[in-house]
Write an enzyme that holds these catalytic residues in place. Structure first.
Site, PDB file in Angstrom:
ATOM      1  N   ASP A 151       0.843  -1.193   0.000  1.00 33.43           N
ATOM      2  CA  ASP A 151       0.000   0.000   0.000  1.00 33.43           C
ATOM      3  C   ASP A 151       0.886   1.253   0.000  1.00 33.43           C
ATOM      4  OD1 ASP A 151      -2.174  -1.667   0.193  1.00 33.43           O
ATOM      5  OD2 ASP A 151      -2.314  -1.482   2.376  1.00 33.43           O
TER       6      ASP A 151
HETATM    7  N1  URA Z   1      -1.220  -5.984   3.688  1.00 32.46           N
HETATM    8  C1  URA Z   1      -1.733  -4.742   3.718  1.00 32.46           C
HETATM    9  O1  URA Z   1      -2.785  -4.513   4.286  1.00 32.46           O
HETATM   10  N2  URA Z   1      -1.036  -3.756   3.130  1.00 32.46           N
HETATM   11  C2  URA Z   1       0.143  -3.943   2.506  1.00 32.46           C
HETATM   12  O2  URA Z   1       0.738  -2.995   1.999  1.00 32.46           O
HETATM   13  C3  URA Z   1       0.672  -5.238   2.484  1.00 32.46           C
HETATM   14  C4  URA Z   1      -0.030  -6.240   3.080  1.00 32.46           C
END
Ligand code: URA
Length: 238
Positions: free
Chosen positions: A104
């Protein structure tokens, strides 16, 4: 496969197309021991290419370990927001690199950038069981049976997660530090797993991808090529 000499040198990370063209013109490059000063000269993997008399090994693909900072999209291009590719020096920006698995925008840590589509695809395949480990900071405290629930497989609205390992590392007044290992990679998976327990992730960092661990010498925003040991994993997954 025949390719232009400038393309060959670019794909080996020698420099940008413009830099490489200049290098070739200045007669610093030899192919099979003969100086070649034209960029469109055709070479293949069987030929010996040298720059300043040092062999330039041909790498079909490139694999980079990046310590991603917050605020960068795991994408190759975006009209408004910075992407992980924007963190690379120019010579790596035209190689067709992309992140093998997304983080993310606000997640930090280990991202592998590559132009090897088969490798990237396989790391996502559940059959290959590439585990990913994260350090997460969770607002407040966790329910006492959180580890057990993660171990059994968290049930989300649209799918049931595979068994995950949850270790409580530290408890602070207002947040808890945990280490989580998952064996799949669904969209927002970690955040959604905690949300299903009524908990909010306030910081997330990926620290490993299969056997590859984030190099703690890399500061956020820094990167390096995978080393030979790490490349063994790439070969095994391909
Ligand atoms: N899980 C998430 O919620 N976000 C990420 O960036 C990676 C794994």
């Amino acid at each position: 496969m025949l390719m232009r000499l400038d393309k060959y040198l670019c794909s080996c990370g020698t420099g940008t197309r413009t830099e490489v063209k200049k290098i070739i013109k200045s007669k610093r490059v030899k192919v099979n021991n003969k100086i070649i000063d034209t960029s469109d000269f055709k070479v293949d993997e069987t030929m010996t290419v040298t720059l300043d008399n040092k062999v330039v090994e041909y790498n079909k693909y490139t694999y980079i370990m990046l310590n991603k900072p917050a605020g960068y999209l795991s994408a190759t291009r975006d009209n408004n927001k910075d992407t992980v590719i924007d963190l690379l020096e120019e010579k790596y920006r035209n190689m067709g690199l992309f992140p093998a698995g997304r983080l993310d925008r606000d997640t930090v840590g280990l991202v592998i950038l590559t132009n090897d589509g088969d490798f990237a695809h396989n790391t996502l395949s559940p059959k290959k069981h590439v585990s990913k480990t994260y350090i997460a900071h969770i607002e407040g405290t966790l329910p006492p049976d959180a580890c057990e629930i993660f171990n059994k497989g968290v049930i989300l609205k649209d799918f049931t997660c595979e068994s995950a390992d949850l270790i409580i590392e530290e408890t602070h007044n207002d947040y808890t530090v945990v280490r989580v290992t998952i064996h799949e990679g669904k969209y927002h998976q970690i955040k959604r797993m905690f949300l299903s327990l009524g908990c909010k992730v306030i910081y997330l960092k990926r620290i490993s991808f299969g056997p590859i661990e984030l190099d703690n010498k890399l500061k956020e925003g820094e990167y390096r090529l995978l080393d030979p040991k790490e490349m063994e994993f790439v070969k095994a997954v391909r």
